[in-house]
Design an enzyme around this catalytic site. Structure first.
Site, PDB file in Angstrom:
ATOM      1  N   ARG A  66       5.266  17.320   7.189  1.00  0.00           N
ATOM      2  CA  ARG A  66       4.386  15.925   7.470  1.00  0.00           C
ATOM      3  C   ARG A  66       3.097  15.964   8.289  1.00  0.00           C
ATOM      4  O   ARG A  66       2.194  15.256   8.112  1.00  0.00           O
ATOM      5  CB  ARG A  66       5.454  15.082   8.308  1.00  0.00           C
ATOM      6  CG  ARG A  66       5.230  13.631   8.396  1.00  0.00           C
ATOM      7  CD  ARG A  66       5.295  12.974   6.726  1.00  0.00           C
ATOM      8  NE  ARG A  66       4.763  11.667   6.860  1.00  0.00           N
ATOM      9  CZ  ARG A  66       5.063  10.683   5.728  1.00  0.00           C
ATOM     10  NH1 ARG A  66       5.629  11.207   4.840  1.00  0.00           N
ATOM     11  NH2 ARG A  66       4.390   9.685   6.047  1.00  0.00           N
ATOM     12  N   ILE A  93       4.133   5.947   6.534  1.00  0.00           N
ATOM     13  CA  ILE A  93       3.951   5.611   8.171  1.00  0.00           C
ATOM     14  C   ILE A  93       2.824   6.475   8.375  1.00  0.00           C
ATOM     15  O   ILE A  93       2.728   7.573   8.145  1.00  0.00           O
ATOM     16  CB  ILE A  93       5.262   6.143   8.827  1.00  0.00           C
ATOM     17  CG1 ILE A  93       6.417   5.216   8.447  1.00  0.00           C
ATOM     18  CG2 ILE A  93       5.079   6.129  10.406  1.00  0.00           C
ATOM     19  CD1 ILE A  93       7.870   5.850   8.736  1.00  0.00           C
ATOM     20  N   LEU A  94       1.863   5.484   9.412  1.00  0.00           N
ATOM     21  CA  LEU A  94       0.493   6.328   9.740  1.00  0.00           C
ATOM     22  C   LEU A  94       0.657   7.243  10.687  1.00  0.00           C
ATOM     23  O   LEU A  94       1.374   7.246  11.569  1.00  0.00           O
ATOM     24  CB  LEU A  94      -0.394   5.126  10.073  1.00  0.00           C
ATOM     25  CG  LEU A  94      -0.836   3.943   9.286  1.00  0.00           C
ATOM     26  CD1 LEU A  94      -1.740   3.042   9.875  1.00  0.00           C
ATOM     27  CD2 LEU A  94      -1.192   4.384   7.772  1.00  0.00           C
ATOM     28  N   ASN A 108      -4.049  -4.695   7.691  1.00  0.00           N
ATOM     29  CA  ASN A 108      -3.091  -4.774   6.537  1.00  0.00           C
ATOM     30  C   ASN A 108      -2.799  -5.991   6.128  1.00  0.00           C
ATOM     31  O   ASN A 108      -2.858  -7.099   6.869  1.00  0.00           O
ATOM     32  CB  ASN A 108      -1.700  -4.326   7.327  1.00  0.00           C
ATOM     33  CG  ASN A 108      -0.415  -3.939   6.358  1.00  0.00           C
ATOM     34  OD1 ASN A 108      -0.577  -3.517   5.276  1.00  0.00           O
ATOM     35  ND2 ASN A 108       0.630  -4.645   6.759  1.00  0.00           N
ATOM     36  N   HIS A 110       0.149  -8.566   4.821  1.00  0.00           N
ATOM     37  CA  HIS A 110       1.858  -8.642   4.789  1.00  0.00           C
ATOM     38  C   HIS A 110       2.091  -9.846   4.069  1.00  0.00           C
ATOM     39  O   HIS A 110       1.665 -10.816   4.592  1.00  0.00           O
ATOM     40  CB  HIS A 110       2.373  -8.581   6.373  1.00  0.00           C
ATOM     41  CG  HIS A 110       3.830  -8.625   6.389  1.00  0.00           C
ATOM     42  ND1 HIS A 110       4.722  -7.541   5.922  1.00  0.00           N
ATOM     43  CD2 HIS A 110       4.544  -9.622   6.373  1.00  0.00           C
ATOM     44  CE1 HIS A 110       5.728  -7.996   6.099  1.00  0.00           C
ATOM     45  NE2 HIS A 110       5.758  -9.292   6.533  1.00  0.00           N
ATOM     46  N   ASP A 151       3.799  -4.532  12.091  1.00  0.00           N
ATOM     47  CA  ASP A 151       3.339  -5.917  11.749  1.00  0.00           C
ATOM     48  C   ASP A 151       3.180  -6.565  13.268  1.00  0.00           C
ATOM     49  O   ASP A 151       3.197  -7.803  13.217  1.00  0.00           O
ATOM     50  CB  ASP A 151       4.234  -6.681  10.854  1.00  0.00           C
ATOM     51  CG  ASP A 151       4.581  -6.055   9.405  1.00  0.00           C
ATOM     52  OD1 ASP A 151       3.674  -5.237   8.963  1.00  0.00           O
ATOM     53  OD2 ASP A 151       5.565  -5.981   9.304  1.00  0.00           O
ATOM     54  N   GLU A 181      -2.215 -13.833  -0.938  1.00  0.00           N
ATOM     55  CA  GLU A 181      -2.594 -12.367  -0.702  1.00  0.00           C
ATOM     56  C   GLU A 181      -4.132 -12.023  -1.359  1.00  0.00           C
ATOM     57  O   GLU A 181      -5.000 -11.552  -0.813  1.00  0.00           O
ATOM     58  CB  GLU A 181      -1.807 -11.525  -1.148  1.00  0.00           C
ATOM     59  CG  GLU A 181      -0.292 -11.409  -0.542  1.00  0.00           C
ATOM     60  CD  GLU A 181       0.623 -10.240  -1.043  1.00  0.00           C
ATOM     61  OE1 GLU A 181       0.085  -9.182  -1.303  1.00  0.00           O
ATOM     62  OE2 GLU A 181       1.779 -10.752  -1.114  1.00  0.00           O
TER      63      GLU A 181
HETATM   64  C1  GRF Z   1       1.787  -6.870  -1.636  1.00  0.00           C
HETATM   65  O1  GRF Z   1       2.841  -7.690  -1.521  1.00  0.00           O
HETATM   66  C2  GRF Z   1       1.494  -6.667  -0.223  1.00  0.00           C
HETATM   67  O2  GRF Z   1       1.625  -7.746   0.707  1.00  0.00           O
HETATM   68  C3  GRF Z   1       2.391  -5.494   0.232  1.00  0.00           C
HETATM   69  O3  GRF Z   1       2.473  -4.726  -0.710  1.00  0.00           O
HETATM   70  C4  GRF Z   1       2.375  -5.229  -2.228  1.00  0.00           C
HETATM   71  C5  GRF Z   1       1.350  -4.509  -2.639  1.00  0.00           C
HETATM   72  O4  GRF Z   1       0.949  -4.865  -4.110  1.00  0.00           O
HETATM   73  N1  GRF Z   1       1.885  -5.056   1.494  1.00  0.00           N
HETATM   74  P1  GRF Z   1      -0.169  -4.395  -4.909  1.00  0.00           P
HETATM   75  O5  GRF Z   1      -0.085  -2.977  -4.931  1.00  0.00           O
HETATM   76  O6  GRF Z   1      -1.608  -4.839  -4.160  1.00  0.00           O
HETATM   77  O7  GRF Z   1      -0.171  -5.065  -6.222  1.00  0.00           O
END
Ligand code: GRF
Length: 196
Positions: A66, A93-94, A108, A110, A151, A181
């Site tokens: 890793r 995991i970063l 990020n 979510h 998160d 999103e």
């Molecule tokens: C999305 O639902 C995002 O919120 C989550 O992973 C998914 C990624 O989808 N973190 P995509 O690869 O952008 O289509």
């Protein structure tokens, strides 16, 4: 000009929203300097290639430890010199060093309204399954800064989405992507770019 690197693992629909946003002008003053995937089969890599964005695959499977993977990933980031790193469905995991080096420069997306349905174990469809199981009538998405927790970083933008009668996790996931999103991730990048 804000230089961003987008990290992906899968389909890359959020990456596409970012690419489209930079082209349409919805995201101003921003250049995608690179896309990094941990998964060679990620369709997101094809989206990057189609948009003529430099795309790289750095997979943990190609390294013995890793630590070696982390090193290669950090070296690639260093080479690309991003002002902002965007995690758009990045299921890795970063490396702790990355969070330290790029503090307040990693964001990020979510797929819920944090602090609901977030933290360890809440990813992908599991988030929407949990929202439906709890019976919430409103869910949504959150763009936040990344810190050491899962998160837990500062919230940048959120958008609510209605849960409808008869929703399945898949239907809800799609609605959250379309209505929230793909809207707030480009908007958050634009907000950061415009504040530079
Ligand atoms: C999305 O639902 C995002 O919120 C989550 O992973 C998914 C990624 O989808 N973190 P995509 O690869 O952008 O289509």
């Amino acid at each position: 000009m804000l230089s961003i690197v987008v990290c992906v693992s899968g389909g890359g629909t959020n990456l596409q929203a970012i690419i489209d946003g930079t082209k349409s002008g919805a995201i101003k003053n921003t250049k995608i300097s690179g896309v990094i995937s941990n998964n060679a089969g990620a369709y997101a890599l094809k989206r990057a290639e189609a948009a003529k964005v430099p795309a790289f695959c750095i997979s943990p499977a190609s390294f013995e430890t890793r630590g070696e993977f982390n090193r290669a990933f950090l070296d690639k980031l260093k080479e690309l010199q991003p002002d902002l790193i965007v995690l758009a469905g990045f299921l890795v995991i970063l490396p702790p060093e990355m969070i330290e080096t790029y503090r307040n420069r990693i964001i990020n997306i979510h797929p819920s309204l944090i602090p609901s349905f977030c933290g360890t174990g809440y990813y992908g469809l599991k988030v929407h399954e949990a929202a439906l199981a709890r019976g919430v009538k409103v869910t949504g998405a959150t763009v936040h800064y990344v810190d050491e927790g899962t998160d837990t970083g500062e919230i940048i933008m959120q958008k609510a989405v209605e849960v409808k009668e008869g929703d399945t996790p898949q239907i809800l996931q799609r609605r959250v992507m379309e209505e929230a999103e793909w809207v707030i991730l480009p908007a958050a990048i634009n907000k950061i770019a415009c504040s530079m």
